[in-house]
Design an enzyme around this catalytic site. Structure first.
Site, short mmCIF file in Angstrom:
data_model
loop_
_atom_site.label_atom_id
_atom_site.label_comp_id
_atom_site.label_asym_id
_atom_site.label_seq_id
_atom_site.Cartn_x
_atom_site.Cartn_y
_atom_site.Cartn_z
N GLY A 13 0.77 -1.23 0.00
CA GLY A 13 0.00 0.00 0.00
C GLY A 13 0.80 1.28 0.00
O GLY A 13 0.32 2.33 0.45
N ASN A 15 1.57 3.06 -2.60
CA ASN A 15 0.91 4.02 -3.50
C ASN A 15 -0.32 4.64 -2.82
O ASN A 15 -0.58 5.83 -2.97
CB ASN A 15 0.53 3.33 -4.81
CG ASN A 15 1.72 3.23 -5.77
OD1 ASN A 15 2.16 4.23 -6.32
ND2 ASN A 15 2.25 2.03 -5.94
N MET A 89 -3.41 -7.20 -7.16
CA MET A 89 -2.69 -8.24 -7.89
C MET A 89 -3.59 -9.30 -8.52
O MET A 89 -3.11 -10.30 -9.03
CB MET A 89 -1.67 -8.91 -6.96
CG MET A 89 -0.64 -7.95 -6.41
SD MET A 89 0.15 -6.92 -7.68
CE MET A 89 1.23 -8.14 -8.43
N LEU A 92 -9.01 -8.50 -12.90
CA LEU A 92 -10.40 -8.07 -12.75
C LEU A 92 -11.21 -8.62 -13.92
O LEU A 92 -10.81 -8.50 -15.08
CB LEU A 92 -10.47 -6.54 -12.78
CG LEU A 92 -9.69 -5.81 -11.68
CD1 LEU A 92 -9.50 -4.34 -12.04
CD2 LEU A 92 -10.41 -5.94 -10.35
N ASN A 106 -5.04 2.09 -13.37
CA ASN A 106 -4.10 1.15 -12.74
C ASN A 106 -2.70 1.73 -12.85
O ASN A 106 -2.37 2.38 -13.85
CB ASN A 106 -4.15 -0.18 -13.48
CG ASN A 106 -3.19 -1.21 -12.93
OD1 ASN A 106 -3.10 -1.41 -11.71
ND2 ASN A 106 -2.44 -1.88 -13.80
N SER A 135 3.75 3.08 -15.56
CA SER A 135 2.70 3.68 -16.38
C SER A 135 1.40 3.74 -15.59
O SER A 135 1.10 2.82 -14.83
CB SER A 135 2.42 2.82 -17.63
OG SER A 135 3.59 2.57 -18.37
N ASP A 144 -3.59 -4.91 -18.62
CA ASP A 144 -2.59 -3.85 -18.82
C ASP A 144 -2.60 -3.29 -20.24
O ASP A 144 -1.55 -2.92 -20.79
CB ASP A 144 -1.19 -4.37 -18.46
CG ASP A 144 -1.08 -4.83 -17.02
OD1 ASP A 144 -1.79 -4.25 -16.16
OD2 ASP A 144 -0.31 -5.76 -16.74
C1 GRF Z 1 3.68 -1.34 -7.41
O1 GRF Z 1 4.94 -1.55 -7.97
C2 GRF Z 1 2.63 -1.29 -8.47
O2 GRF Z 1 3.05 -0.70 -9.64
C3 GRF Z 1 2.39 -2.75 -8.71
O3 GRF Z 1 2.42 -3.33 -7.44
C4 GRF Z 1 3.24 -2.53 -6.58
C5 GRF Z 1 2.39 -2.14 -5.42
O4 GRF Z 1 3.09 -1.41 -4.46
N1 GRF Z 1 1.20 -2.98 -9.47
P1 GRF Z 1 2.33 -0.77 -3.21
O5 GRF Z 1 1.41 -1.84 -2.63
O6 GRF Z 1 1.57 0.42 -3.68
O7 GRF Z 1 3.42 -0.42 -2.26
#
Ligand code: GRF
Length: 217
Positions: A13, A15, A89, A92, A106, A135, A144
């Site tokens: 988490g 992001n 992960m 969907l 995404n 991206s 994707d």
């Molecule tokens: C990130 O690298 C994102 O691009 C990928 O999974 C990772 C998630 O990281 N899809 P976080 O859970 O946001 O730390």
């Protein structure tokens, strides 16, 4: 107007954390109205109050479609303006994607269309890429494959391992996601006929993040 953001996350988490910090610091006019996970133990969930969490394990559902329907109903219940997949992960299903079509994005750790799917950092190294990155794209049923809104690039170094490269990309993911959300929530970036527009101008290539954290064509 304050944008209502729903976040889908399966793990750490970071992001999501970046989004919440940007909101707290007044850099993003938004509210995280819900965090949704396919892994009840995901650290991401702990970043919001329990009233804003939804998590369920797909194996507790009779089918993938049943899980997706429950997830979709939970997301719809918080009436989001944007649904952000940030480290979610699980693939969907098409019905779920269509339900939030045009408002689901995404963040993917590669310079799409290169390296869709998993293990992007190792694959970038194997391919001998000189440049790698992340991206932000609109989500469509094909994995994707939606229109790419913005990208952040990092140079690949000869000493890189998948882990060092992943760490360097992640540092750029956070400003990339925030800068993209700033434009989307302000209505400055939108999709028309499978093409991304910025301030009314059609973009022929994704926006690029500069070192100051700004996006430009
Ligand atoms: C990130 O690298 C994102 O691009 C990928 O999974 C990772 C998630 O990281 N899809 P976080 O859970 O946001 O730390």
């Amino acid at each position: 107007m304050t944008a209502r953001i729903a976040v889908l996350a399966s793990g750490r988490g970071s992001n999501l954390q970046a989004i919440m910090e940007a909101i707290a610091e007044g850099r993003l006019e938004a509210d995280v109205v819900g965090v949704f996970s396919d892994r009840p133990e995901a650290t991401a969930l702990s970043k919001v109050a329990s009233s804003r969490r939804w998590a369920a394990s797909p194996r507790d559902f009779a089918s993938r479609a049943a899980f997706d329907a429950a997830l979709g109903d939970a997301i719809a219940a918080v009436t989001p303006d944007w649904v952000v997949c940030a480290g979610y992960m699980r693939i969907l299903g098409e019905d779920l994607v269509r339900r939030f079509s045009g408002r689901m994005i995404n963040i993917h750790p590669s310079l799409l269309p290169k390296h869709r799917g998993l293990d992007t950092h190792a694959r970038a190294l194997e391919a001998g890429d000189l440049e790698h990155g992340a991206s932000v794209h609109l989500v469509v049923p094909e994995l994707d494959a939606g229109a790419v809104i913005a990208q952040a690039a990092v140079p690949v170094q000869s000493s890189d391992t998948a882990a060092t490269l992943a760490a360097r990309v992640l540092e750029r993911e956070h400003p990339l996601l925030i800068a993209t959300l700033q434009l989307l929530t302000a209505g400055r970036v939108y999709e028309r006929g499978a093409t991304i527009h910025l301030d009314g101008q059609c973009l022929f290539t994704p926006l690029r993040l500069d070192s100051a954290g700004h996006l430009s064509p």
